[in-house]
Design a protein around this motif. Structure first.
Motif, PDB file in Angstrom:
ATOM      1  N   PHE A 132       0.839  -1.198   0.000  1.00  0.00           N
ATOM      2  CA  PHE A 132       0.000   0.000   0.000  1.00  0.00           C
ATOM      3  C   PHE A 132       0.878   1.253   0.000  1.00  0.00           C
ATOM      4  N   ALA A 133       2.150   1.092  -0.415  1.00  0.00           N
ATOM      5  CA  ALA A 133       3.119   2.185  -0.269  1.00  0.00           C
ATOM      6  C   ALA A 133       3.177   3.124  -1.465  1.00  0.00           C
ATOM      7  N   ARG A 134       2.933   2.631  -2.653  1.00  0.00           N
ATOM      8  CA  ARG A 134       3.235   3.428  -3.849  1.00  0.00           C
ATOM      9  C   ARG A 134       1.980   3.923  -4.535  1.00  0.00           C
ATOM     10  N   GLY A 135       1.937   5.204  -4.815  1.00  0.00           N
ATOM     11  CA  GLY A 135       0.798   5.785  -5.522  1.00  0.00           C
ATOM     12  C   GLY A 135       0.943   5.623  -7.022  1.00  0.00           C
ATOM     13  N   ALA A 136       0.767   4.391  -7.498  1.00  0.00           N
ATOM     14  CA  ALA A 136       0.889   4.099  -8.931  1.00  0.00           C
ATOM     15  C   ALA A 136      -0.198   3.102  -9.301  1.00  0.00           C
ATOM     16  N   PRO A 137      -0.690   3.147 -10.537  1.00  0.00           N
ATOM     17  CA  PRO A 137      -1.722   2.183 -10.933  1.00  0.00           C
ATOM     18  C   PRO A 137      -1.118   0.810 -11.190  1.00  0.00           C
ATOM     19  N   SER A 138      -1.887  -0.230 -10.908  1.00  0.00           N
ATOM     20  CA  SER A 138      -1.433  -1.576 -11.262  1.00  0.00           C
ATOM     21  C   SER A 138      -1.521  -1.734 -12.783  1.00  0.00           C
ATOM     22  N   LEU A 139      -0.719  -2.636 -13.314  1.00  0.00           N
ATOM     23  CA  LEU A 139      -0.590  -2.777 -14.770  1.00  0.00           C
ATOM     24  C   LEU A 139      -1.921  -3.107 -15.447  1.00  0.00           C
ATOM     25  N   ASP A 140      -2.791  -3.816 -14.732  1.00  0.00           N
ATOM     26  CA  ASP A 140      -4.054  -4.239 -15.353  1.00  0.00           C
ATOM     27  C   ASP A 140      -4.964  -3.068 -15.723  1.00  0.00           C
ATOM     28  N   ILE A 141      -4.726  -1.874 -15.161  1.00  0.00           N
ATOM     29  CA  ILE A 141      -5.579  -0.725 -15.514  1.00  0.00           C
ATOM     30  C   ILE A 141      -4.843   0.315 -16.371  1.00  0.00           C
ATOM     31  N   VAL A 142      -3.654  -0.042 -16.860  1.00  0.00           N
ATOM     32  CA  VAL A 142      -2.934   0.831 -17.809  1.00  0.00           C
ATOM     33  C   VAL A 142      -3.288   0.378 -19.229  1.00  0.00           C
ATOM     34  N   ASP A 143      -3.671   1.318 -20.083  1.00  0.00           N
ATOM     35  CA  ASP A 143      -4.058   0.992 -21.467  1.00  0.00           C
ATOM     36  C   ASP A 143      -2.806   0.846 -22.339  1.00  0.00           C
ATOM     37  N   VAL A 144      -2.141  -0.294 -22.187  1.00  0.00           N
ATOM     38  CA  VAL A 144      -0.885  -0.530 -22.914  1.00  0.00           C
ATOM     39  C   VAL A 144      -1.133  -0.542 -24.422  1.00  0.00           C
ATOM     40  N   GLU A 145      -2.202  -1.212 -24.859  1.00  0.00           N
ATOM     41  CA  GLU A 145      -2.496  -1.281 -26.301  1.00  0.00           C
ATOM     42  C   GLU A 145      -2.791   0.116 -26.857  1.00  0.00           C
TER      43      GLU A 145
END
Length: 364
Positions: free
Chosen positions: A9-22
Protein backbone atom coordinates in the motif's frame (compact mmCIF):
# COMPACT_ATOMS: atom_id res chain seq x y z
CA UNK A 1 9.14 -12.13 1.91
CA UNK A 2 9.10 -12.41 -1.89
CA UNK A 3 7.66 -9.78 -4.20
CA UNK A 4 4.77 -12.15 -5.00
CA UNK A 5 3.82 -12.36 -1.32
CA UNK A 6 4.23 -8.67 -0.53
CA UNK A 7 1.09 -6.53 -0.57
CA UNK A 8 2.19 -2.93 -0.98
CA UNK A 9 0.00 0.00 0.00
CA UNK A 10 3.12 2.19 -0.27
CA UNK A 11 3.24 3.43 -3.85
CA UNK A 12 0.80 5.79 -5.52
CA UNK A 13 0.89 4.10 -8.93
CA UNK A 14 -1.72 2.18 -10.93
CA UNK A 15 -1.43 -1.58 -11.26
CA UNK A 16 -0.59 -2.78 -14.77
CA UNK A 17 -4.05 -4.24 -15.35
CA UNK A 18 -5.58 -0.73 -15.51
CA UNK A 19 -2.93 0.83 -17.81
CA UNK A 20 -4.06 0.99 -21.47
CA UNK A 21 -0.88 -0.53 -22.91
CA UNK A 22 -2.50 -1.28 -26.30
CA UNK A 23 -3.85 2.27 -26.54
CA UNK A 24 -0.40 3.68 -25.77
CA UNK A 25 1.25 1.46 -28.40
CA UNK A 26 -1.25 2.64 -30.99
CA UNK A 27 -0.76 6.28 -29.93
CA UNK A 28 3.02 5.86 -30.31
CA UNK A 29 2.64 4.59 -33.89
CA UNK A 30 0.31 7.48 -34.73
CA UNK A 31 2.70 10.01 -33.16
CA UNK A 32 5.63 8.86 -35.32
CA UNK A 33 3.44 8.63 -38.43
CA UNK A 34 1.79 12.02 -37.96
CA UNK A 35 4.83 14.10 -36.99
CA UNK A 36 8.17 12.27 -37.37
CA UNK A 37 10.13 15.54 -37.54
CA UNK A 38 8.52 16.98 -34.40
CA UNK A 39 8.75 13.77 -32.39
CA UNK A 40 12.44 13.18 -33.11
CA UNK A 41 13.67 16.79 -32.81
CA UNK A 42 14.86 18.71 -29.75
CA UNK A 43 11.61 20.62 -29.55
CA UNK A 44 11.17 23.69 -27.33
CA UNK A 45 11.39 24.15 -23.58
CA UNK A 46 7.63 24.80 -23.33
CA UNK A 47 6.97 21.23 -24.49
CA UNK A 48 5.39 19.54 -27.51
CA UNK A 49 3.31 22.35 -29.02
CA UNK A 50 0.21 20.34 -30.05
CA UNK A 51 -0.04 18.93 -26.50
CA UNK A 52 0.45 22.41 -25.05
CA UNK A 53 -2.52 23.57 -27.12
CA UNK A 54 -4.65 20.59 -26.05
CA UNK A 55 -3.94 21.36 -22.36
CA UNK A 56 -4.72 25.06 -22.90
CA UNK A 57 -8.09 24.15 -24.41
CA UNK A 58 -8.87 21.75 -21.55
CA UNK A 59 -8.33 24.55 -19.01
CA UNK A 60 -9.81 27.39 -21.06
CA UNK A 61 -6.55 29.37 -21.21
CA UNK A 62 -4.16 30.59 -23.92
CA UNK A 63 -1.34 28.27 -25.04
CA UNK A 64 1.30 30.77 -23.80
CA UNK A 65 0.00 30.12 -20.26
CA UNK A 66 1.07 26.45 -20.40
CA UNK A 67 4.46 24.82 -19.82
CA UNK A 68 4.70 21.04 -20.33
CA UNK A 69 7.21 19.40 -17.97
CA UNK A 70 8.78 16.07 -17.07
CA UNK A 71 6.06 15.09 -14.58
CA UNK A 72 4.24 17.47 -12.25
CA UNK A 73 7.00 17.24 -9.64
CA UNK A 74 9.22 19.15 -12.06
CA UNK A 75 6.44 21.72 -12.49
CA UNK A 76 6.49 22.09 -8.68
CA UNK A 77 10.27 22.43 -8.65
CA UNK A 78 10.25 25.09 -11.38
CA UNK A 79 7.64 27.16 -9.58
CA UNK A 80 9.33 26.87 -6.18
CA UNK A 81 12.67 27.84 -7.72
CA UNK A 82 11.07 30.82 -9.45
CA UNK A 83 9.01 32.20 -6.55
CA UNK A 84 10.50 31.04 -3.25
CA UNK A 85 13.68 32.34 -1.63
CA UNK A 86 15.39 31.07 1.55
CA UNK A 87 13.48 32.36 4.57
CA UNK A 88 10.23 32.96 2.64
CA UNK A 89 7.07 31.82 4.43
CA UNK A 90 5.21 29.04 2.60
CA UNK A 91 1.87 27.55 3.65
CA UNK A 92 1.49 23.78 3.25
CA UNK A 93 -1.31 21.43 4.18
CA UNK A 94 -0.90 19.22 7.24
CA UNK A 95 -0.41 16.44 6.13
CA UNK A 96 0.91 17.01 2.60
CA UNK A 97 2.91 15.27 -0.13
CA UNK A 98 6.27 14.25 1.35
CA UNK A 99 8.37 15.34 -1.64
CA UNK A 100 6.85 18.84 -1.50
CA UNK A 101 7.97 19.11 2.12
CA UNK A 102 11.47 17.85 1.30
CA UNK A 103 11.91 20.26 -1.62
CA UNK A 104 10.66 23.31 0.28
CA UNK A 105 12.78 22.43 3.33
CA UNK A 106 15.84 22.07 1.10
CA UNK A 107 15.18 25.57 -0.24
CA UNK A 108 15.25 27.03 3.27
CA UNK A 109 11.55 27.98 3.34
CA UNK A 110 9.81 28.86 6.57
CA UNK A 111 7.03 26.27 6.44
CA UNK A 112 3.63 26.70 8.09
CA UNK A 113 1.46 23.57 8.20
CA UNK A 114 -2.31 24.19 8.24
CA UNK A 115 -4.60 21.39 9.43
CA UNK A 116 -6.58 19.34 6.92
CA UNK A 117 -10.26 18.76 7.75
CA UNK A 118 -12.67 16.34 6.02
CA UNK A 119 -13.54 19.18 3.59
CA UNK A 120 -9.95 20.28 3.03
CA UNK A 121 -7.62 22.91 4.45
CA UNK A 122 -8.81 24.66 7.64
CA UNK A 123 -9.26 28.16 6.19
CA UNK A 124 -10.09 29.64 9.62
CA UNK A 125 -6.69 28.46 10.89
CA UNK A 126 -5.02 29.95 7.81
CA UNK A 127 -6.81 33.28 8.36
CA UNK A 128 -5.54 33.37 11.97
CA UNK A 129 -1.99 32.76 10.74
CA UNK A 130 -2.31 35.60 8.24
CA UNK A 131 -3.84 37.93 10.83
CA UNK A 132 -0.88 37.18 13.13
CA UNK A 133 1.38 38.89 10.59
CA UNK A 134 2.77 35.94 8.60
CA UNK A 135 3.01 36.86 4.91
CA UNK A 136 3.47 33.71 2.82
CA UNK A 137 4.92 33.86 -0.68
CA UNK A 138 2.99 30.75 -1.65
CA UNK A 139 0.30 28.37 -0.40
CA UNK A 140 0.68 24.82 -1.73
CA UNK A 141 -2.75 23.19 -2.01
CA UNK A 142 -3.75 19.74 -3.36
CA UNK A 143 -7.50 20.36 -3.76
CA UNK A 144 -8.84 17.04 -5.05
CA UNK A 145 -8.44 13.67 -3.29
CA UNK A 146 -5.43 15.05 -1.48
CA UNK A 147 -2.15 13.16 -1.14
CA UNK A 148 -1.98 11.73 1.52
CA UNK A 149 -5.28 12.56 3.23
CA UNK A 150 -7.67 11.68 0.36
CA UNK A 151 -9.96 14.64 1.16
CA UNK A 152 -11.39 17.23 -1.26
CA UNK A 153 -11.39 20.99 -0.73
CA UNK A 154 -15.00 22.24 -0.66
CA UNK A 155 -16.22 24.87 -3.12
CA UNK A 156 -16.79 27.34 -0.27
CA UNK A 157 -13.18 26.92 0.90
CA UNK A 158 -11.86 27.28 -2.66
CA UNK A 159 -13.56 30.66 -2.90
CA UNK A 160 -12.33 31.66 0.56
CA UNK A 161 -8.74 30.74 -0.35
CA UNK A 162 -8.93 32.89 -3.47
CA UNK A 163 -10.15 35.83 -1.36
CA UNK A 164 -7.36 35.33 1.20
CA UNK A 165 -4.70 35.14 -1.53
CA UNK A 166 -5.93 38.41 -3.07
CA UNK A 167 -6.21 40.11 0.32
CA UNK A 168 -2.80 39.04 1.66
CA UNK A 169 -0.86 38.95 -1.61
CA UNK A 170 0.25 35.33 -1.90
CA UNK A 171 0.14 32.86 -4.79
CA UNK A 172 -2.03 29.74 -4.56
CA UNK A 173 -0.20 26.80 -6.06
CA UNK A 174 -3.02 24.45 -7.06
CA UNK A 175 -1.28 21.08 -7.34
CA UNK A 176 -3.99 18.96 -8.95
CA UNK A 177 -2.87 15.62 -10.45
CA UNK A 178 -5.85 13.60 -9.16
CA UNK A 179 -8.78 15.76 -10.34
CA UNK A 180 -9.98 13.39 -13.08
CA UNK A 181 -9.81 10.27 -10.87
CA UNK A 182 -13.27 10.79 -9.37
CA UNK A 183 -15.49 7.84 -8.56
CA UNK A 184 -18.13 9.52 -6.37
CA UNK A 185 -19.72 12.94 -6.00
CA UNK A 186 -19.71 15.96 -8.28
CA UNK A 187 -16.60 17.46 -9.88
CA UNK A 188 -15.78 20.86 -8.37
CA UNK A 189 -14.38 23.75 -10.45
CA UNK A 190 -10.64 24.27 -10.15
CA UNK A 191 -9.39 27.38 -8.37
CA UNK A 192 -7.68 28.23 -11.67
CA UNK A 193 -11.09 28.41 -13.37
CA UNK A 194 -12.54 30.54 -10.52
CA UNK A 195 -9.57 32.93 -10.39
CA UNK A 196 -10.30 36.46 -11.60
CA UNK A 197 -7.33 38.12 -9.84
CA UNK A 198 -4.33 36.19 -11.19
CA UNK A 199 -3.47 34.56 -7.86
CA UNK A 200 -3.44 30.89 -8.98
CA UNK A 201 -0.76 28.78 -10.64
CA UNK A 202 -2.02 25.30 -11.49
CA UNK A 203 -0.11 22.04 -12.03
CA UNK A 204 -1.30 18.62 -13.12
CA UNK A 205 -0.03 15.43 -14.68
CA UNK A 206 -0.84 12.54 -17.00
CA UNK A 207 0.80 10.13 -14.53
CA UNK A 208 -2.50 9.18 -12.91
CA UNK A 209 -4.68 9.21 -16.04
CA UNK A 210 -2.32 7.64 -18.61
CA UNK A 211 0.58 6.00 -16.72
CA UNK A 212 3.55 7.07 -14.57
CA UNK A 213 6.12 6.02 -17.18
CA UNK A 214 5.25 8.82 -19.60
CA UNK A 215 6.54 11.45 -17.10
CA UNK A 216 4.42 14.23 -18.55
CA UNK A 217 3.10 17.00 -16.33
CA UNK A 218 2.36 20.69 -16.81
CA UNK A 219 2.11 24.12 -15.27
CA UNK A 220 -0.60 26.69 -16.07
CA UNK A 221 -0.17 30.30 -14.98
CA UNK A 222 0.17 33.91 -16.08
CA UNK A 223 1.95 34.12 -19.47
CA UNK A 224 4.85 36.22 -18.12
CA UNK A 225 5.56 33.72 -15.33
CA UNK A 226 5.44 30.80 -17.78
CA UNK A 227 7.81 32.67 -20.16
CA UNK A 228 10.29 33.27 -17.32
CA UNK A 229 10.23 29.62 -16.25
CA UNK A 230 10.56 28.49 -19.90
CA UNK A 231 13.86 30.41 -20.12
CA UNK A 232 15.18 28.49 -17.12
CA UNK A 233 13.93 25.24 -18.64
CA UNK A 234 15.86 25.97 -21.85
CA UNK A 235 19.07 26.32 -19.83
CA UNK A 236 18.32 23.17 -17.86
CA UNK A 237 17.44 20.69 -20.60
CA UNK A 238 16.72 22.46 -23.93
CA UNK A 239 13.36 20.67 -24.05
CA UNK A 240 11.46 17.92 -22.24
CA UNK A 241 10.88 14.57 -23.97
CA UNK A 242 9.10 15.10 -27.27
CA UNK A 243 8.48 11.37 -27.81
CA UNK A 244 6.49 10.84 -24.61
CA UNK A 245 4.63 14.14 -24.99
CA UNK A 246 3.67 13.36 -28.61
CA UNK A 247 2.40 9.92 -27.52
CA UNK A 248 0.32 11.53 -24.76
CA UNK A 249 -1.02 14.05 -27.29
CA UNK A 250 -2.19 11.28 -29.63
CA UNK A 251 -3.63 9.37 -26.66
CA UNK A 252 -5.63 12.49 -25.72
CA UNK A 253 -6.90 13.59 -29.13
CA UNK A 254 -8.05 10.06 -30.02
CA UNK A 255 -10.30 9.92 -26.95
CA UNK A 256 -8.28 7.04 -25.46
CA UNK A 257 -7.66 9.17 -22.37
CA UNK A 258 -11.40 9.29 -21.62
CA UNK A 259 -11.64 5.50 -21.78
CA UNK A 260 -8.48 5.22 -19.66
CA UNK A 261 -9.91 7.55 -16.99
CA UNK A 262 -13.15 5.53 -16.95
CA UNK A 263 -11.19 2.29 -16.43
CA UNK A 264 -9.03 3.76 -13.67
CA UNK A 265 -12.02 5.34 -11.89
CA UNK A 266 -14.03 2.13 -11.97
CA UNK A 267 -11.15 0.01 -10.63
CA UNK A 268 -10.03 2.49 -7.97
CA UNK A 269 -13.57 3.17 -6.80
CA UNK A 270 -13.96 -0.55 -6.14
CA UNK A 271 -10.56 -0.73 -4.41
CA UNK A 272 -11.31 2.26 -2.17
CA UNK A 273 -14.68 0.73 -1.19
CA UNK A 274 -13.13 -2.65 -0.36
CA UNK A 275 -10.34 -0.96 1.62
CA UNK A 276 -12.87 1.01 3.70
CA UNK A 277 -14.92 -2.13 4.40
CA UNK A 278 -11.80 -4.13 5.34
CA UNK A 279 -10.53 -1.44 7.72
CA UNK A 280 -13.92 -1.27 9.46
CA UNK A 281 -13.93 -5.06 9.78
CA UNK A 282 -10.34 -5.72 10.88
CA UNK A 283 -9.29 -2.48 12.63
CA UNK A 284 -12.58 -1.00 13.92
CA UNK A 285 -10.95 1.76 16.00
CA UNK A 286 -9.03 3.16 12.98
CA UNK A 287 -10.29 6.59 11.85
CA UNK A 288 -10.36 7.61 8.20
CA UNK A 289 -12.25 9.66 5.60
CA UNK A 290 -13.26 7.47 2.68
CA UNK A 291 -12.12 9.34 -0.46
CA UNK A 292 -14.36 10.28 -3.40
CA UNK A 293 -11.47 9.81 -5.82
CA UNK A 294 -7.72 9.59 -6.16
CA UNK A 295 -5.21 7.04 -4.94
CA UNK A 296 -4.92 7.43 -1.16
CA UNK A 297 -6.59 6.86 2.16
CA UNK A 298 -5.19 8.31 5.42
CA UNK A 299 -5.66 6.20 8.53
CA UNK A 300 -5.29 7.48 12.10
CA UNK A 301 -4.86 4.95 14.89
CA UNK A 302 -5.29 5.41 18.64
CA UNK A 303 -2.25 6.72 20.52
CA UNK A 304 -1.07 3.28 21.59
CA UNK A 305 -0.12 2.53 17.95
CA UNK A 306 3.25 4.08 17.09
CA UNK A 307 3.95 3.95 13.33
CA UNK A 308 7.71 3.76 13.90
CA UNK A 309 6.98 0.31 15.32
CA UNK A 310 3.99 -0.46 13.12
CA UNK A 311 5.73 -0.02 9.73
CA UNK A 312 8.46 -2.67 10.41
CA UNK A 313 5.91 -4.97 12.08
CA UNK A 314 3.73 -4.69 8.97
CA UNK A 315 6.72 -5.33 6.70
CA UNK A 316 7.50 -8.54 8.64
CA UNK A 317 3.96 -9.69 7.85
CA UNK A 318 4.30 -8.86 4.15
CA UNK A 319 2.44 -5.57 3.90
CA UNK A 320 4.05 -2.21 3.08
CA UNK A 321 2.68 1.15 4.27
CA UNK A 322 4.05 4.69 4.47
CA UNK A 323 4.37 6.32 7.90
CA UNK A 324 2.23 9.38 8.57
CA UNK A 325 5.25 11.18 10.00
CA UNK A 326 6.69 11.42 6.45
CA UNK A 327 3.89 13.83 5.49
CA UNK A 328 4.05 16.41 8.29
CA UNK A 329 6.71 18.72 9.68
CA UNK A 330 6.24 17.13 13.09
CA UNK A 331 3.77 14.53 14.36
CA UNK A 332 1.97 11.88 12.31
CA UNK A 333 3.21 9.27 14.80
CA UNK A 334 -0.11 7.41 14.84
CA UNK A 335 -1.09 7.57 11.16
CA UNK A 336 -0.31 5.81 7.89
CA UNK A 337 -1.04 6.50 4.23
CA UNK A 338 -2.53 3.60 2.31
CA UNK A 339 -2.30 3.74 -1.50
CA UNK A 340 -4.94 1.37 -2.90
CA UNK A 341 -4.15 2.12 -6.56
CA UNK A 342 -1.65 -0.70 -7.08
CA UNK A 343 -3.44 -3.41 -5.05
CA UNK A 344 -6.15 -5.38 -6.85
CA UNK A 345 -9.46 -5.69 -4.98
CA UNK A 346 -8.96 -9.41 -4.29
CA UNK A 347 -5.72 -8.69 -2.34
CA UNK A 348 -6.86 -5.69 -0.30
CA UNK A 349 -8.67 -7.58 2.48
CA UNK A 350 -5.65 -9.84 3.00
CA UNK A 351 -3.41 -6.77 3.18
CA UNK A 352 -5.61 -5.14 5.82
CA UNK A 353 -5.79 -8.42 7.78
CA UNK A 354 -1.97 -8.48 7.90
CA UNK A 355 -1.92 -4.81 8.92
CA UNK A 356 -4.39 -5.61 11.73
CA UNK A 357 -2.04 -8.34 12.96
CA UNK A 358 0.81 -5.81 13.00
CA UNK A 359 -1.36 -3.32 14.93
CA UNK A 360 -2.16 -6.01 17.51
CA UNK A 361 1.54 -6.88 17.78
CA UNK A 362 2.72 -3.32 18.49
CA UNK A 363 -0.03 -2.86 21.05
CA UNK A 364 1.47 -5.87 22.82
Amino acid sequence: MTAEQLISFARGAPSLDIVDVEGLKAAAVRAFDADPAGVTAYGTSVGYLPLREWIAKKHGVQADQVLVTNGSLQADAFLFDHLVRPGDAVVVERPTYDRTLLNLKRMGSELHGITIEPDGLDTAELRKLLESGVRPRLAHIIPNYQNPAGVTLSLEKRRELLDLAAEYGFTIFEDDPYADIRFRGEALPSMLSLDTRNVVVHASSFTKTVCPGVRVGYLVGPADLIADIAKKATSLYISPGMVSEAIVHQFCVSGAIDRSIETVCRALGERARVLGESLRRHIPDARFVEPDGGYFLWVEFPEDVDVDKLAPAAAERGVAVVKGSDFVLDGGRHAVRLAYSAVTADRIDEGVRRLAEAVAAVRG
